[in-house]
Write an enzyme that holds these catalytic residues in place. Structure first.
Site, short mmCIF file in Angstrom:
data_model
loop_
_atom_site.label_atom_id
_atom_site.label_comp_id
_atom_site.label_asym_id
_atom_site.label_seq_id
_atom_site.Cartn_x
_atom_site.Cartn_y
_atom_site.Cartn_z
N HIS A 1 -71.22 41.40 -87.81
CA HIS A 1 -71.35 42.87 -87.75
C HIS A 1 -70.01 43.45 -87.32
O HIS A 1 -69.36 42.93 -86.40
CB HIS A 1 -72.46 43.25 -86.76
CG HIS A 1 -72.88 44.68 -86.89
ND1 HIS A 1 -72.11 45.72 -86.42
CD2 HIS A 1 -73.98 45.24 -87.45
CE1 HIS A 1 -72.73 46.87 -86.69
NE2 HIS A 1 -73.86 46.61 -87.32
N GLU B 1 -71.75 47.19 -95.15
CA GLU B 1 -71.76 48.19 -94.08
C GLU B 1 -70.33 48.64 -93.78
O GLU B 1 -69.66 48.05 -92.93
CB GLU B 1 -72.31 47.58 -92.78
CG GLU B 1 -73.79 47.40 -92.74
CD GLU B 1 -74.33 47.53 -91.31
OE1 GLU B 1 -75.30 48.26 -91.12
OE2 GLU B 1 -73.77 46.91 -90.40
P1 13P Z 1 -76.47 53.18 -88.09
O1 13P Z 1 -77.67 53.21 -88.98
O2 13P Z 1 -76.75 53.68 -86.69
O3 13P Z 1 -75.29 53.87 -88.71
O4 13P Z 1 -76.06 51.66 -87.89
C1 13P Z 1 -75.94 50.86 -88.99
C2 13P Z 1 -75.78 49.48 -88.53
O5 13P Z 1 -74.82 49.15 -87.85
C3 13P Z 1 -76.84 48.52 -88.85
O6 13P Z 1 -76.42 47.22 -88.63
#
Ligand code: 13P
Length: 233
Positions: free
Chosen positions: A83, A154
């Site tokens: 992450h 992401e």
């Molecule tokens: P948000 O949905 O708060 O932007 O976070 C996304 C995330 O990091 C999921 O792993």
């Protein structure tokens, strides 16, 4: 569309009383979501589809660490690795990430591998960043293990910003990731989108050809999460 995965990364937003209240409110969407709570609350979520936010890169007895084998022995099936918040705030190196991937796969956990550019950039640059990242991590795993990998696209700047990545851009990136994996492993895998997904934007996001969504902050609000589930199912 019905089979899209919904993954709730609850991070460390909720304290103990908040978590108890939340658990009470989400009972009716228990089977629709993979919940990834903070480790200290995992046992409270017994009976839910669960993942962990991280595992140790070590296997030996080490105080404070949570190993892949402990996770598996709890009947938990998913682990998030790489992450962007951990890469940036904890300086996790590629070597550490690869050890975590190995440990997870060795224990038959499904890896939700997060990847995405840190700063907004052109499509070609984003593709380069992602491909290089895949080459130094996922591309190195044994071919027989690829079915246990799920990629979550992401982009860091979309996380907790309230602004999702542009839909067309995301669609092209998801296609690029799928093709890159196919070229290397000759198989298809699931790709999720994460970054400010909520009930406010799910109607447009659900037009994306993705296999699901990884939701952070909005998933900690039971009403928002239920609205997302309702919209997708
Ligand atoms: P948000 O949905 O708060 O932007 O976070 C996304 C995330 O990091 C999921 O792993």
């Amino acid at each position: 569309m019905e089979n899209k995965m919904i993954v709730a990364n609850l991070k460390n937003y909720m304290n103990y009383p908040d978590t108890l209240m939340y658990l009470n409110e989400i009972k009716d969407i228990k089977d629709d979501v993979i919940f990834i709570p903070s480790n200290i609350y995992l046992t409270l979520f017994k009976g839910f589809n669960l993942g962990v936010q991280d595992i140790s890169y070590l296997n030996e007895i080490t105080t404070g660490e949570i190993t892949a084998s402990l996770v598996k022995s709890m009947g938990i099936n998913y682990v998030m690795i790489s992450h962007n918040e951990r890469l940036i705030n904890l300086n996790e190196t590629t070597d550490i990430i690869n050890k975590k991937i190995d440990n997870a796969l060795h224990n038959d956990l499904k890896v939700i591998f997060c990847v995405g550019e840190i700063e907004k950039c052109d499509f070609d640059i984003a593709c380069n960043i992602i491909l290089n990242r895949l080459k130094e991590t996922i591309f190195k795993i044994d071919e027989s293990k690829i079915k246990n990998i799920i990629i979550a696209y992401e982009p860091f700047y979309a996380i907790n910003s309230g602004v999702t990545q542009d839909i067309l851009f995301t669609q092209k990136i998801v296609k690029f990731i799928k093709k890159s994996i196919f070229d290397r492993f000759n198989t298809e895998i699931s790709v999720l989108y994460g970054g400010s997904v909520s009930d406010d934007n799910i109607e447009s996001l659900k037009t994306l050809e993705v296999d699901g969504f990884l939701i952070g902050k909005a998933s900690t609000k039971s009403i928002s999460l239920k609205n997302v589930v309702r919209s997708i199912r």
